[in-house]
Every structure is written in structure tokens, then in C-alpha cells.
Design an enzyme around this catalytic site. Structure first.
Site, short mmCIF file in Angstrom:
data_model
loop_
_atom_site.label_atom_id
_atom_site.label_comp_id
_atom_site.label_asym_id
_atom_site.label_seq_id
_atom_site.Cartn_x
_atom_site.Cartn_y
_atom_site.Cartn_z
N ASP A 64 0.55 -22.86 -17.72
CA ASP A 64 1.24 -23.91 -18.63
C ASP A 64 2.87 -22.84 -18.77
OD1 ASP A 64 0.25 -20.90 -19.53
OD2 ASP A 64 0.76 -21.89 -21.59
N GLU A 65 3.21 -21.81 -17.65
CA GLU A 65 4.66 -21.60 -18.10
C GLU A 65 4.87 -21.22 -16.63
OE1 GLU A 65 2.88 -17.44 -19.45
OE2 GLU A 65 4.89 -16.15 -18.79
N ASP B 274 7.24 -22.21 -21.75
CA ASP B 274 6.03 -21.09 -22.41
C ASP B 274 5.50 -22.50 -23.35
OD1 ASP B 274 3.48 -20.32 -22.46
OD2 ASP B 274 4.21 -18.53 -24.09
MG LIG Z 1 1.67 -20.74 -23.18
#
Ligand SMILES: [Mg+2]
Length: 392
Positions: free
Chosen positions: A105-106, A10
Site C-alpha cells: 500500500d505504499e 501511502d
Molecule cells: Mg499505509
């Protein structure tokens, strides 16, 4: 059962970190990526410098500015973030093909089969973290564990720039003192119910008699007890199952008239459907997002019988959700959003058992409109009954 090794990666304050990377003058400054306060925007990402003031994502930019008047507001540049995201996912996929994107983003990674090649999960995690820092100049928080639940929990424990491994033998001890809200599926309502039974920490849940838990949590109770013991068998689902395509708009003034809300929805559905077609998807699930004047945000979703990328179908479905599934009672809204998930590529699916005439016709019109709009611009070509909408 073979012990799995799952990573949860993350990125830290992703949008804000990228903006600070692109413009070194912003470093160590209270940076907020999102809509500007004067235009009723919302915080999309907050740098860690600004979080100290209590600013967090999804808060109104107006409130954020009140908490931190010196904050620097930057409009999101999604194209830029997507390019960074692509490079991150390329790194992740070097270590396993089993990558489940959760957002831009993960992601979850199942590296069980990669251990022979790249070493134990902790080593793979460290390598990925180092490469993201060296090759992109960004920090990621990574959790390593034997399942998704624990891996996600681990990545969050020492954020930002965190790296936490939870070996299976320490899972129960790690979980014991955490609030029950950390368990997946325990929202505010369930949390309140549990608190009434004296259950605050995860350890409390383990000693609550099964019948009492069942009375509160119903069909969730079994899964909750498993999670509380650190057990989670959900597989990492490769590809785009968790991908969604959406559009939303914040109104310059709250809207209460259904007719006008429908017009906004039509514009959003049109954009989403067009993007689905452009990327070659059809969607199983259509979701409506609505935010009231007091910032209460609700989502309502429906799974449609036949996956679709038709503008008509998305419009109808979104309108239907607004009208039948929202307890609005005429209350004004400040934001509407439409998103599509459960994406499939038509070519990959099973052969269609029931080809849908109406849909085929809709799709032909859609494709024709897409082509014309690409050629002449969206302003000129529009369905007769739709009005042009400004993007927020
Ligand atoms: Mg994040």
C-alpha cells in the site's frame, strides 16, 4: 542537476479501511485487522477509531484488546487487499513508469518526466489522491517533494488523508524542529547517543561539529548531514527490487527446542521457495525474523552468492541464520518468519557464468514436487524429512 519531482503515496490504515469499505456496518467502528487475542495474534492494521485508544500495528492483539475491549477483530484477507493494491498501482502507473513499490500500500513515484504532460507534481498528486478516493473509496496520504526522503516525510505529516508539498526552499525550515529520529537510519540507539550530545531536533544535528557526529555515527554521518539539510539523491528504483516474498508463523505455544524451530523454519522456507518459483523469481537475500516471548523482534539477513528459488537453499540458509546469527541462548520464540528479497527473474539476468549443478538438480526436484503438490495436494506429497506444518 535537474530538480526531480518525487511523490510518496501511502494508503491510510489500508487493511482496516478495506474491511470497512466492504462492510459498511464496520464504519466508524474500532476495527483491528490481525490475529485474534486468544490465538496470540498481532495487530496488522488498526482503524483510526481504534488508534485513539493507543492501539497500533505490530502490537499483540491481546494488548490491543486490553486497551480497547470493544474492538472488532477481523482476520486478514490478503487476497482481497492485493486486489485493491493492484488497482491502486494501476492508477499510479498511468502517471509515470517510474514506480517503486515499498509495500502492498505504499510507493514512490518519480514524476519528473511527466510534468509536461500532467502538470506540476502537486497537481499529479492531487489527481492521484482524488482518483483513489473516487474509484476505490479509499484515502491515501501523499507527499510531494524533490526527493524520496522529503516526500515520505511529507506524506506522514498530515496523515490520514494528508496532502503535503515540501518545496525545496522550505525543506530546511520544515525539518528544523522535527526530532532527529525522523532521519532515515537514526534508530533508538543512535538517537540516545545523539541526545547525550544535546542533539534532539534536526536543527541540533546541523550545528554539531562534524568530528563529533563522526565519532557517534561513523560512516553514516555524511548521509545524516545531507538528510538533515533535505538532500537525498537516491533514485526511485522501478519494479520489484523492493518486493519481498515471505511467510511467518506465530506458535500457539512458545518454542525453545532448536530441533522444533528447524522444523518450523523448513516449512516456512518451503512455502517461500514455492512462491518464488511460482512467480518466476530467484532471491538474492534471505531474511529470518524471530520474535521472543517478550515481543522483542529481531531480523537477520544474508545475501547468498547465487540468487536462488530452491527449497533446499532457503531451508539451509534459514537454519544457518537461526543457528549462527541469533543470540538466542535457548530462549523460547513465539514467532518465526522467512522472507526473500532482492528478487530477480532468471531470464532477465546475465547469462550464468557458473551454472550450478547442485542447484539445477535441486530445482528439478522442486519443480517436480510443485507439480505433484498442485495435482494431489500438499498434504500427500512432502519431502521425506519434513513434517507438515499448520499455517498460523
Ligand atoms: Mg499505509
Amino acid at each position: 542537476m535537474k530538480t526531480r519531482t518525487i511523490l510518496h503515496v501511502d494508503m491510510d490504515a489500508f487493511y482496516a479501511s478495506i474491511e470497512m469499505l466492504e462492510d459498511p456496518a464496520l464504519r466508524d467502528k474500532p476495527v483491528i485487522v490481525g490475529g485474534i487475542p486468544e490465538k496470540r495474534g498481532v495487530v496488522a492494521a488498526a482503524s483510526y477509531e481504534v488508534r485513539k485508544y493507543g492501539v497500533h500495528s505490530a502490537m499483540s492483539s491481546y494488548q490491543a484488546k486490553k486497551l480497547c475491549p470493544q474492538a472488532i477483530f477481523i482476520s486478514p484477507r490478503m487476497g482481497l487487499y492485493a486486489r485493491y493494491s493492484k488497482r491502486i498501482f494501476a492508477i499510479l502507473r498511468e502517471y509515470t513508469p517510474l514506480v517503486e513499490p515499498i509495500s502492498i500500500d505504499e510507493a514512490f513515484l518519480d514524476v519528473t518526466g511527466s510534468r509536461n504532460l500532467f502538470g506540476p507534481g502537486s497537481q499529479i498528486g492531487r489527481t492521484i489522491k482524488r482518483r483513489i478516493r473516487e474509484e476505490l473509496g479509499l484515502t491515501a496520504s501523499i507527499g510531494v517533494a524533490t526527493n524520496k526522503f522529503l516526500a515520505k516525510l511529507a506524506s506522514d505529516l498530515e496523515k490520514p488523508d494528508g496532502f503535503v508539498v515540501i518545496p525545496p526552499e522550505t525543506a530546511t525550515a520544515r525539518l528544523a524542529d522535527l526530532p532527529v529520529g525522523k532521519l532515515w537510519g537514526v534508530g533508538q540507539v543512535l538517537q540516545r547517543e545523539l541526545a547525550r550530545q544535546g542533539v534532539h531536533k534536526i536543527r541540533d544535528l546541523l550545528v554539531l561539529p562534524v568530528e563529533r557526529l563522526e565519532a557517534i555515527a561513523g560512516s553514516h554521518s555524511r548521509r545524516l548531514r545531507e538528510l538533515a539539510r533535505g538532500i537525498d539523491t537516491r533514485p526511485v528504483v522501478v519494479g520489484e527490487a523492493s518486493k519481498s516474498i515471505g511467510a511467518e508463523t506465530t506458535f500457539t505455544k512458545d518454542i525453545s527446542e532448536t530441533r522444533r524451530l528447524f522444523a518450523e523454519l523448513d516449512a516456512l522456507a518451503t512455502r517461500v521457495a514455492k512462491r518464488l518459483r511460482k512467480e518466476g523469481y530467484r532471491a538474492h537475500t534471505i531474511q529470518l525474523k524471530a520474535r521472543y516471548a517478550d515481543f522483542t523482534t529481531v531480523t537477520r539477513a544474508v545475501t547468498i552468492p547465487v540468487p536462488s528459488a530452491s527449497t533446499q537453499t532457503l531451508m539451509r540458509t534459514a537454519r544457518d541464520l537461526l543457528q549462527t546469527r541469533l543470540d538466542r541462548h535457548g530462549r523460547p520464540l513465539r514467532l518465526l518468519g522467512v522472507s526473500a528479497s532482492g528478487l530477480v527473474r532468471p531470464a532477465e539476468g546475465e547469462p550464468e557464468l557458473f551454472p550450478d549443478r547442485q542447484r539445477e538438480q535441486d530445482e528439478r526436484v522442486d519443480h517436480l514436487l510443485d507439480a505433484l503438490q498442485d495435482k494431489y495436494g500438499a498434504q500427500k506429497i512432502w519431502r521425506g524429512y519434513q513434517r507438515r506444518e499448520e499455517d498460523a
